[in-house]
Design a protein around this motif. Structure first.
Motif, PDB file in Angstrom:
ATOM      1  N   THR A 145      44.586  63.003  12.574  1.00  0.00           N
ATOM      2  CA  THR A 145      45.969  62.668  12.884  1.00  0.00           C
ATOM      3  C   THR A 145      46.037  61.314  13.575  1.00  0.00           C
ATOM      4  OG1 THR A 145      46.571  64.997  13.119  1.00  0.00           O
ATOM      5  CG2 THR A 145      48.019  63.383  14.167  1.00  0.00           C
ATOM      6  N   ASP A 146      46.910  60.463  13.110  1.00  0.00           N
ATOM      7  CA  ASP A 146      47.102  59.160  13.725  1.00  0.00           C
ATOM      8  C   ASP A 146      48.165  59.290  14.812  1.00  0.00           C
ATOM      9  OD1 ASP A 146      47.204  56.519  14.368  1.00  0.00           O
ATOM     10  OD2 ASP A 146      48.225  55.872  12.539  1.00  0.00           O
ATOM     11  N   LEU A 147      47.735  59.216  16.065  1.00  0.00           N
ATOM     12  CA  LEU A 147      48.664  59.293  17.184  1.00  0.00           C
ATOM     13  C   LEU A 147      49.237  57.900  17.443  1.00  0.00           C
ATOM     14  CD1 LEU A 147      46.892  61.700  19.706  1.00  0.00           C
ATOM     15  CD2 LEU A 147      49.169  61.990  18.727  1.00  0.00           C
ATOM     16  N   THR A 148      50.209  57.526  16.657  1.00  0.00           N
ATOM     17  CA  THR A 148      50.836  56.225  16.823  1.00  0.00           C
ATOM     18  C   THR A 148      51.551  56.171  18.172  1.00  0.00           C
ATOM     19  OG1 THR A 148      52.923  56.939  15.844  1.00  0.00           O
ATOM     20  CG2 THR A 148      51.220  56.100  14.336  1.00  0.00           C
ATOM     21  N   PRO A 149      51.805  54.992  18.692  1.00  0.00           N
ATOM     22  CA  PRO A 149      52.551  54.907  19.956  1.00  0.00           C
ATOM     23  C   PRO A 149      53.905  55.622  19.882  1.00  0.00           C
ATOM     24  CG  PRO A 149      51.521  52.807  19.485  1.00  0.00           C
ATOM     25  CD  PRO A 149      51.298  53.661  18.270  1.00  0.00           C
ATOM     26  N   GLU A 150      54.555  55.563  18.735  1.00  0.00           N
ATOM     27  CA  GLU A 150      55.848  56.219  18.588  1.00  0.00           C
ATOM     28  C   GLU A 150      55.704  57.737  18.655  1.00  0.00           C
ATOM     29  OE1 GLU A 150      56.028  52.174  17.525  1.00  0.00           O
ATOM     30  OE2 GLU A 150      54.708  53.729  16.691  1.00  0.00           O
TER      31      GLU A 150
END
Length: 296
Positions: A145-150
């Motif tokens: 999972t890519d925990l983007t800043p958003e």
């Protein structure tokens, strides 16, 4: 006196020591925790990816956390990893960490499952409901999972989420802009200076398992933004620090420990030994780091 934010400072992600028969060596585990604390490290993280948590049985994982909490002296925080294949598993590991007396937990998204945004938020709500402070682990090597800043900004709205372990220096400013109340912890050794100079308040790292005092000196210089002293030391250590971002990090840390007279022990399959060429390079990098230690 206990720190108000025990996840800050130099928190060492520790390996799990195995005997020759690949059983967990709890005596050496506890000795290592006490040694790191005596050397000045502010905390330890058992059962993270460096601790080979996927290779531990449920009983071993429970016993590792219990043994680490028992060994950690006052002022040395224990922040166990609670990675799991599902939210129920992660919540259970958080409950066991709380029961053992840990100060916080390090929580990645569900491992090996490409979660959607709503699922990620629900996952962290489940973990945070246990009541321990939650350090979100944004480690692409340990999750899909890519925990983007958003997305992290949505997770950060959950009560109990206090910090994020970040490995990508390019995301730091966006994270701090969107989540100003979160502490950012450097999550990769080879970007320690960049993340710390830009505001990271802690370091969950690997190098201190072999060279704690040198790691503490480097972190202290970076936190003070003393670039005149930090940059040459960082350059000297960087070849060794870079092993923390390689697939062979577990084997590398255990070998580095052995090279400085500590016990690293073997890894459990499927991890095997390092190739002779890789061992030679790691030995060279450790010797280079030790020269920096002697010069300091």
């Amino acid at each position: 006196m206990a720190r108000t934010r025990p996840w800050q400072g130099v928190i060492v992600a520790i390996p799990t020591p195995f005997r020759a028969d690949l059983s967990v060596d709890y005596d050496r585990l506890q000795e290592h925790v006490r040694w790191l604390a005596d050397e000045g490290c502010q905390g330890v993280t058992p059962c993270g990816s460096l601790g080979e948590y996927r290779a531990l049985s449920d009983g071993e994982r429970t016993d590792v956390v219990r043994a680490v909490v028992e060994a950690a002296p006052a002022g040395c925080a224990v922040v166990p990893g609670v990675g799991g294949y599902g939210s129920r598993q992660s919540r259970r590991w958080a409950e066991q960490a709380r029961a053992a007396g840990a100060q916080a937990v390090l929580a990645p998204p569900p491992v090996d499952y490409p979660t959607g945004a709503a699922e990620v938020v629900a996952h962290y709500r489940e973990v945070a409901a246990v009541g321990l402070p939650v350090v979100v682990s944004d480690d692409p090597a340990d999750a899909r999972t890519d925990l983007t800043p958003e997305l992290l900004a949505r997770v950060a709205e959950i009560d109990g989420v206090v910090a994020v372990r970040e490995c990508d220096v390019r995301r730091l400013h966006r994270v701090r802009d969107l989540c100003p109340h979160l502490d950012v912890l450097a999550g990769a050794d080879d970007v320690l200076l960049e993340l710390t100079v830009c505001g990271a308040t802690g370091w969950i790292g690997h190098c201190a398992n072999a060279l704690p005092r040198l790691s503490l000196r480097l972190h202290r210089l970076c936190a003070a933004r003393d670039l005149a002293a930090a940059l040459p030391l960082y350059a000297q250590l960087h070849p060794l620090l870079s092993w923390g971002s390689r697939p062979e990090v577990v084997q590398a840390v255990k070998l580095a420990m052995r090279l400085v007279g500590r016990y690293g022990g073997p890894c459990r399959p499927p991890r095997g030994g390092l190739s002779p060429e890789t061992e030679t390079q790691l030995c060279r990098d450790v010797r280079r780091a030790l020269r920096a230690d002697a010069d300091g």
